[in-house]
Write a protein that holds these residues in place. Structure first.
Motif, mmCIF file in Angstrom:
data_model
loop_
_atom_site.group_PDB
_atom_site.id
_atom_site.type_symbol
_atom_site.label_atom_id
_atom_site.label_comp_id
_atom_site.label_asym_id
_atom_site.label_seq_id
_atom_site.Cartn_x
_atom_site.Cartn_y
_atom_site.Cartn_z
ATOM 1 N N VAL A 95 42.878 41.181 55.967
ATOM 2 C CA VAL A 95 41.954 41.119 57.094
ATOM 3 C C VAL A 95 41.565 39.667 57.359
ATOM 4 O O VAL A 95 41.235 38.937 56.440
ATOM 5 C CB VAL A 95 40.708 42.004 56.849
ATOM 6 C CG1 VAL A 95 39.915 41.561 55.653
ATOM 7 C CG2 VAL A 95 39.838 42.087 58.080
ATOM 8 N N ASP A 96 41.674 39.249 58.600
ATOM 9 C CA ASP A 96 41.253 37.917 59.044
ATOM 10 C C ASP A 96 41.765 36.790 58.147
ATOM 11 O O ASP A 96 41.005 35.908 57.749
ATOM 12 C CB ASP A 96 39.720 37.840 59.135
ATOM 13 C CG ASP A 96 39.170 38.767 60.203
ATOM 14 O OD1 ASP A 96 39.912 39.056 61.162
ATOM 15 O OD2 ASP A 96 38.013 39.194 60.076
ATOM 16 N N GLY A 97 43.024 36.817 57.806
ATOM 17 C CA GLY A 97 43.610 35.736 57.008
ATOM 18 C C GLY A 97 43.294 35.803 55.531
ATOM 19 O O GLY A 97 43.603 34.883 54.782
ATOM 20 N N ALA A 98 42.678 36.870 55.090
ATOM 21 C CA ALA A 98 42.338 37.029 53.674
ATOM 22 C C ALA A 98 43.097 38.218 53.100
ATOM 23 O O ALA A 98 43.414 39.169 53.811
ATOM 24 C CB ALA A 98 40.842 37.252 53.503
ATOM 25 N N SER A 99 43.373 38.142 51.823
ATOM 26 C CA SER A 99 44.026 39.224 51.109
ATOM 27 C C SER A 99 43.132 39.624 49.944
ATOM 28 O O SER A 99 42.657 38.766 49.206
ATOM 29 C CB SER A 99 45.384 38.748 50.590
ATOM 30 O OG SER A 99 45.909 39.680 49.678
ATOM 31 N N ILE A 100 42.906 40.921 49.793
ATOM 32 C CA ILE A 100 42.131 41.438 48.665
ATOM 33 C C ILE A 100 43.019 42.447 47.957
ATOM 34 O O ILE A 100 43.457 43.427 48.557
ATOM 35 C CB ILE A 100 40.830 42.115 49.142
ATOM 36 C CG1 ILE A 100 39.979 41.125 49.928
ATOM 37 C CG2 ILE A 100 40.067 42.691 47.958
ATOM 38 C CD1 ILE A 100 38.806 41.748 50.648
ATOM 39 N N VAL A 101 43.317 42.190 46.693
ATOM 40 C CA VAL A 101 44.182 43.062 45.909
ATOM 41 C C VAL A 101 43.380 43.616 44.739
ATOM 42 O O VAL A 101 42.743 42.852 44.008
ATOM 43 C CB VAL A 101 45.425 42.309 45.387
ATOM 44 C CG1 VAL A 101 46.270 43.210 44.498
ATOM 45 C CG2 VAL A 101 46.255 41.778 46.539
ATOM 46 N N VAL A 102 43.413 44.931 44.570
ATOM 47 C CA VAL A 102 42.768 45.581 43.434
ATOM 48 C C VAL A 102 43.872 45.947 42.452
ATOM 49 O O VAL A 102 44.837 46.624 42.815
ATOM 50 C CB VAL A 102 42.014 46.849 43.867
ATOM 51 C CG1 VAL A 102 41.389 47.538 42.654
ATOM 52 C CG2 VAL A 102 40.964 46.512 44.912
ATOM 53 N N ARG A 103 43.719 45.485 41.208
ATOM 54 C CA ARG A 103 44.737 45.747 40.193
ATOM 55 C C ARG A 103 44.079 46.423 38.993
ATOM 56 O O ARG A 103 43.113 45.904 38.451
ATOM 57 C CB ARG A 103 45.380 44.435 39.763
ATOM 58 C CG ARG A 103 46.489 44.624 38.758
ATOM 59 C CD ARG A 103 47.211 43.345 38.535
ATOM 60 N NE ARG A 103 47.903 43.044 39.783
ATOM 61 C CZ ARG A 103 48.807 42.103 39.933
ATOM 62 N NH1 ARG A 103 49.119 41.333 38.931
ATOM 63 N NH2 ARG A 103 49.376 41.899 41.090
ATOM 64 N N GLY A 104 44.592 47.573 38.625
ATOM 65 C CA GLY A 104 44.133 48.266 37.429
ATOM 66 C C GLY A 104 44.953 47.786 36.248
ATOM 67 O O GLY A 104 46.175 47.831 36.283
ATOM 68 N N LEU A 105 44.281 47.304 35.219
ATOM 69 C CA LEU A 105 44.961 46.819 34.029
ATOM 70 C C LEU A 105 45.013 47.949 33.008
ATOM 71 O O LEU A 105 44.822 49.106 33.356
ATOM 72 C CB LEU A 105 44.225 45.589 33.498
ATOM 73 C CG LEU A 105 44.013 44.462 34.533
ATOM 74 C CD1 LEU A 105 43.160 43.351 33.942
ATOM 75 C CD2 LEU A 105 45.345 43.929 35.042
ATOM 76 N N SER A 106 45.240 47.637 31.757
ATOM 77 C CA SER A 106 45.277 48.667 30.718
ATOM 78 C C SER A 106 43.873 48.916 30.188
ATOM 79 O O SER A 106 42.896 48.345 30.672
ATOM 80 C CB SER A 106 46.201 48.204 29.587
ATOM 81 O OG SER A 106 45.654 47.050 28.970
ATOM 82 N N ARG A 107 43.803 49.742 29.164
ATOM 83 C CA ARG A 107 42.516 49.933 28.478
ATOM 84 C C ARG A 107 42.154 48.620 27.783
ATOM 85 O O ARG A 107 43.027 47.911 27.305
ATOM 86 C CB ARG A 107 42.610 51.039 27.432
ATOM 87 C CG ARG A 107 42.628 52.409 28.035
ATOM 88 C CD ARG A 107 42.401 53.459 26.925
ATOM 89 N NE ARG A 107 42.097 54.735 27.488
ATOM 90 C CZ ARG A 107 40.892 55.111 27.922
ATOM 91 N NH1 ARG A 107 39.881 54.305 27.831
ATOM 92 N NH2 ARG A 107 40.706 56.312 28.431
ATOM 93 N N VAL A 108 40.877 48.308 27.756
ATOM 94 C CA VAL A 108 40.419 47.109 27.057
ATOM 95 C C VAL A 108 40.772 47.267 25.585
ATOM 96 O O VAL A 108 40.502 48.299 24.978
ATOM 97 C CB VAL A 108 38.896 46.905 27.244
ATOM 98 C CG1 VAL A 108 38.401 45.740 26.405
ATOM 99 C CG2 VAL A 108 38.572 46.696 28.711
ATOM 100 N N GLY A 109 41.434 46.261 25.035
ATOM 101 C CA GLY A 109 41.880 46.282 23.644
ATOM 102 C C GLY A 109 43.306 46.764 23.476
ATOM 103 O O GLY A 109 43.944 46.496 22.467
ATOM 104 N N ALA A 110 43.844 47.476 24.459
ATOM 105 C CA ALA A 110 45.229 47.951 24.398
ATOM 106 C C ALA A 110 46.171 46.815 24.786
ATOM 107 O O ALA A 110 45.758 45.815 25.377
ATOM 108 C CB ALA A 110 45.421 49.150 25.327
ATOM 109 N N GLU A 111 47.436 46.981 24.491
ATOM 110 C CA GLU A 111 48.414 45.934 24.806
ATOM 111 C C GLU A 111 48.595 45.793 26.314
ATOM 112 O O GLU A 111 48.737 46.771 27.037
ATOM 113 C CB GLU A 111 49.759 46.255 24.164
ATOM 114 C CG GLU A 111 50.751 45.126 24.354
ATOM 115 C CD GLU A 111 52.051 45.352 23.613
ATOM 116 O OE1 GLU A 111 53.104 45.128 24.229
ATOM 117 O OE2 GLU A 111 52.007 45.757 22.439
#
Length: 191
Positions: free
Chosen positions: A74-90
């Protein structure tokens, strides 16, 4: 006594002018777009939020380094949501640290050499988060690291122009954020 003769066309014009038309009603503002990403079968929480009207939304499949849940342009901006792993997991061959440590350790970016601003803690509708901004040659990038229900997330805001405006859009999206912890399968819905 003198009579005034008014041509018929003139009378019609007077009658039309005498009638008042109601003022035009303004067009309603375009409604925001609701984004909904349901929880994944692996247990990773989902979320819903409102994106500004006119935003281009894209759902992504899993990629290296985590599941890219969706992006917003939107309006020259990019917003990406990224789900990582469980905290402490590889994650990328190492245990995923808590959100408070990820920006300090430089995790979550493949940006290479850049200027980096200090990490700051902020309280958002998503919960406590830790942010840092990277200044790259042709783009500014702000990473918002957070954890929810034992899972790590990073929200990346990139812009090539007015980064403050891009952060304003991201702030509006994050203000409307609501976690979805219980859902049968991963799915992205654009309404």
């Amino acid at each position: 006594m003198e009579w005034v003769v008014v041509p018929a066309v003139g009378m019609l014009a007077l009658v039309c002018l005498a009638r008042r038309r109601p003022p035009r009603t303004p067009r309603p503002a375009a409604a925001p777009v609701r984004i909904r990403v349901l929880a994944a079968p692996c247990g990773r929480p989902g979320f819903e939020a409102l994106a500004p009207a006119g935003a281009q939304l894209t759902a992504h499949a899993a990629d290296r380094g985590g599941a890219r849940l969706g992006s917003l342009e939107v309006d020259g901006a990019s917003i990406v949501v990224r789900g990582l792993s469980r905290v402490g997991a590889e994650h990328d061959g190492l245990p995923l640290p808590a959100a408070s440590l990820r920006p300090v350790l430089g995790r979550g970016t493949d940006a290479g050499p850049c200027l980096q601003e200090d990490v700051e803690q902020v309280d958002l509708a998503t919960g406590p988060a830790w942010c840092r901004t990277l200044v790259l040659p042709h783009v500014m990038r702000t990473e918002v690291h957070l954890d929810h229900a034992g899972w790590g997330f990073v929200i990346v805001v990139e812009s090539t122009r007015d980064h403050d405006a891009a952060l304003g859009v991201a702030e509006r999206v994050l203000t409307s954020w609501r976690w979805l912890d219980a859902a049968p399968r991963a799915q992205v819905v654009v309404a």
